[in-house]
Design an enzyme around this catalytic site. Structure first.
Site, PDB file in Angstrom:
ATOM      1  N   SER A 142     -18.582 -13.062 -13.949  1.00 50.55           N
ATOM      2  CA  SER A 142     -17.950 -11.984 -14.323  1.00 50.55           C
ATOM      3  C   SER A 142     -18.805 -10.855 -14.764  1.00 50.55           C
ATOM      4  CB  SER A 142     -16.624 -11.837 -15.237  1.00 50.55           C
ATOM      5  OG  SER A 142     -16.119 -10.730 -15.620  1.00 50.55           O
ATOM      6  N   TYR A 155     -12.315 -15.158 -22.825  1.00 54.99           N
ATOM      7  CA  TYR A 155     -13.003 -14.894 -21.258  1.00 54.99           C
ATOM      8  C   TYR A 155     -14.435 -14.580 -21.415  1.00 54.99           C
ATOM      9  CZ  TYR A 155     -12.472 -13.025 -16.467  1.00 54.99           C
ATOM     10  OH  TYR A 155     -12.776 -12.876 -15.198  1.00 54.99           O
TER      11      TYR A 155
HETATM   12  P1  NAD Z   1      -5.871 -15.087  -9.062  1.00 54.92           P
HETATM   13  O1  NAD Z   1      -4.969 -15.079 -10.296  1.00 54.92           O
HETATM   14  O2  NAD Z   1      -5.741 -14.435  -7.796  1.00 54.92           O
HETATM   15  O3  NAD Z   1      -6.351 -16.815  -8.497  1.00 54.92           O
HETATM   16  C1  NAD Z   1      -6.577 -17.801  -9.589  1.00 54.92           C
HETATM   17  C2  NAD Z   1      -6.315 -19.140  -9.058  1.00 54.92           C
HETATM   18  O4  NAD Z   1      -6.745 -20.042 -10.033  1.00 54.92           O
HETATM   19  C3  NAD Z   1      -4.895 -19.167  -8.849  1.00 54.92           C
HETATM   20  O5  NAD Z   1      -4.371 -19.814  -7.455  1.00 54.92           O
HETATM   21  C4  NAD Z   1      -4.435 -20.483  -9.944  1.00 54.92           C
HETATM   22  O6  NAD Z   1      -3.271 -21.230  -9.468  1.00 54.92           O
HETATM   23  C5  NAD Z   1      -5.764 -20.982  -9.996  1.00 54.92           C
HETATM   24  N1  NAD Z   1      -5.957 -21.772 -11.254  1.00 54.92           N
HETATM   25  C6  NAD Z   1      -5.551 -21.254 -12.484  1.00 54.92           C
HETATM   26  N2  NAD Z   1      -5.670 -22.141 -13.366  1.00 54.92           N
HETATM   27  C7  NAD Z   1      -6.053 -23.296 -12.907  1.00 54.92           C
HETATM   28  C8  NAD Z   1      -6.426 -24.675 -13.261  1.00 54.92           C
HETATM   29  N3  NAD Z   1      -6.376 -24.980 -14.576  1.00 54.92           N
HETATM   30  N4  NAD Z   1      -6.822 -25.509 -12.116  1.00 54.92           N
HETATM   31  C9  NAD Z   1      -6.944 -25.238 -10.906  1.00 54.92           C
HETATM   32  N5  NAD Z   1      -6.805 -23.921 -10.475  1.00 54.92           N
HETATM   33  C10 NAD Z   1      -6.270 -22.978 -11.402  1.00 54.92           C
HETATM   34  O7  NAD Z   1      -7.479 -14.804  -9.802  1.00 54.92           O
HETATM   35  P2  NAD Z   1      -8.513 -14.116  -9.192  1.00 54.92           P
HETATM   36  O8  NAD Z   1      -8.955 -12.840  -9.736  1.00 54.92           O
HETATM   37  O9  NAD Z   1      -8.974 -14.423  -7.793  1.00 54.92           O
HETATM   38  O10 NAD Z   1      -9.837 -14.814 -10.176  1.00 54.92           O
HETATM   39  C11 NAD Z   1     -10.774 -15.921  -9.629  1.00 54.92           C
HETATM   40  C12 NAD Z   1     -11.996 -15.950 -10.571  1.00 54.92           C
HETATM   41  O11 NAD Z   1     -12.436 -14.735 -10.441  1.00 54.92           O
HETATM   42  C13 NAD Z   1     -11.319 -16.531 -11.902  1.00 54.92           C
HETATM   43  O12 NAD Z   1     -12.614 -17.324 -12.553  1.00 54.92           O
HETATM   44  C14 NAD Z   1     -11.907 -14.991 -12.711  1.00 54.92           C
HETATM   45  O13 NAD Z   1     -11.943 -15.171 -13.910  1.00 54.92           O
HETATM   46  C15 NAD Z   1     -12.941 -14.297 -11.616  1.00 54.92           C
HETATM   47  N6  NAD Z   1     -13.006 -12.953 -11.767  1.00 54.92           N
HETATM   48  C16 NAD Z   1     -11.927 -12.125 -11.223  1.00 54.92           C
HETATM   49  C17 NAD Z   1     -12.249 -10.892 -11.355  1.00 54.92           C
HETATM   50  C18 NAD Z   1     -11.158  -9.824 -10.809  1.00 54.92           C
HETATM   51  O14 NAD Z   1     -11.143  -8.855 -11.097  1.00 54.92           O
HETATM   52  N7  NAD Z   1     -10.045 -10.222 -10.338  1.00 54.92           N
HETATM   53  C19 NAD Z   1     -13.391 -10.361 -11.744  1.00 54.92           C
HETATM   54  C20 NAD Z   1     -14.474 -10.941 -12.285  1.00 54.92           C
HETATM   55  C21 NAD Z   1     -14.256 -12.675 -11.925  1.00 54.92           C
END
Ligand code: NAD
Length: 260
Positions: A142, A155
């Site tokens: 991130s 985080y």
């Molecule tokens: P999201 O909530 O849409 O998806 C996350 C998925 O992870 C969900 O399907 C959830 O069921 C699954 N999950 C959660 N805990 C879990 C576990 N213990 N084991 C297996 N699966 C698990 O979120 P997203 O925004 O798509 O995030 C995905 C990644 O991207 C994360 O690591 C997040 O930190 C990172 N990220 C997101 C953003 C953003 O702005 N959305 C920015 C930077 C980084």
């Protein structure tokens, strides 16, 4: 097709960024393992891929659970014969100031983000090394792998840690043809972010509109969210890159929020 016949194990692929990467990789010919805590959503995500003509399976797994991760990786190899790409992407967010965080919340965050990255990496590497056909490991970092924000101590800690892990895996994996890199997105509109907007508004005592404009997108060059497609394209670049020249790196895709 840049990933023809490669097998990609993508955690958190039932939603958001992971799901988009799964579709992007499938369009490039990869066979996909949707690995997610939410088994029902994972089944639906895999079925949606199969409906497009792709090969995909779902495995229900908690990435913080050693036995579940090893079993899920074994199941993937049993089904598709190999693992070529790991995208360690599963993640959650807890938004609270340090003095209000419980130890349980802290440990839960590190278990999902750091234990999950370690356990999936170890399981994938064992198969990659044994098969001797190289591989690519991607961590979903991130901008918070490089910057801090209020209310996000576990985080930010975990996302910084992924860069360290990727660098070590890059060094250890090199002689096996395994590369490791980190993608560092800015804010992307997914359920993870949509949940934070009202939470941050309440904690900071500002409107949701101001959370978006004055907190989330304040430092970008154009006030824009990063898109799912932006992140998937970077994930494709890393997965398809043909040599060890691109390893141990972290690439920020954030509309200029962070420029390091
Ligand atoms: P999201 O909530 O849409 O998806 C996350 C998925 O992870 C969900 O399907 C959830 O069921 C699954 N999950 C959660 N805990 C879990 C576990 N213990 N084991 C297996 N699966 C698990 O979120 P997203 O925004 O798509 O995030 C995905 C990644 O991207 C994360 O690591 C997040 O930190 C990172 N990220 C997101 C953003 C953003 O702005 N959305 C920015 C930077 C980084």
């Amino acid at each position: 097709m840049k990933l023809k016949d490669k097998v990609a194990f993508i955690t958190g692929a039932a939603s958001g960024i992971g799901r988009e990467i799964a579709h992007c990789y499938a369009r490039e010919g990869a066979r996909i393992v949707i690995a997610d805590l939410n088994g029902k959503a994972a089944d639906e995500a895999a079925a949606a891929l199969v409906a497009t003509g792709a090969q995909a399976i779902a495995v229900a797994v908690d990435v913080g659970d050693e036995a579940q991760v090893d079993a899920a990786m074994d199941r993937a190899v049993e089904h598709f014969g190999a693992i070529d790409i790991l995208v360690s992407n599963a993640g959650v967010q807890i938004v609270k100031p340090v003095d209000a965080l419980s130890f349980e919340e802290w440990k839960r965050m590190l278990a999902i983000h750091l234990d999950g990255a370690f356990l999936t990496t170890r399981a994938a590497l064992r198969h990659m090394y044994a098969a001797g056909r190289g591989g690519s490991i991607l961590y979903m970092g991130s901008v918070h792998s490089k910057e801090a924000s209020l209310l996000k101590a576990p985080y930010v800690t975990a996302k910084h840690g992924l860069i360290g892990l990727a660098k070590v895996v890059a060094k250890e994996g090199a002689s096996h043809g395994v590369r490791a890199n980190v993608i560092c997105p800015g804010f992307v509109r997914t359920p993870l972010v949509d949940k934070q907007i009202p939470e941050q508004a309440a904690t900071l005592g500002i409107s949701e509109e101001d959370v978006i404009r004055k907190v989330m997108l304040k430092e970008t060059v154009d006030g824009e969210f990063t898109t799912l497609e932006d992140v998937a394209q970077v994930a494709l670049l890393f997965a398809a890159f043909p040599s060890n020249a691109l390893t141990g790196q972290s690439l920020v895709v954030s509309h200029g929020w962070n420029m390091q």
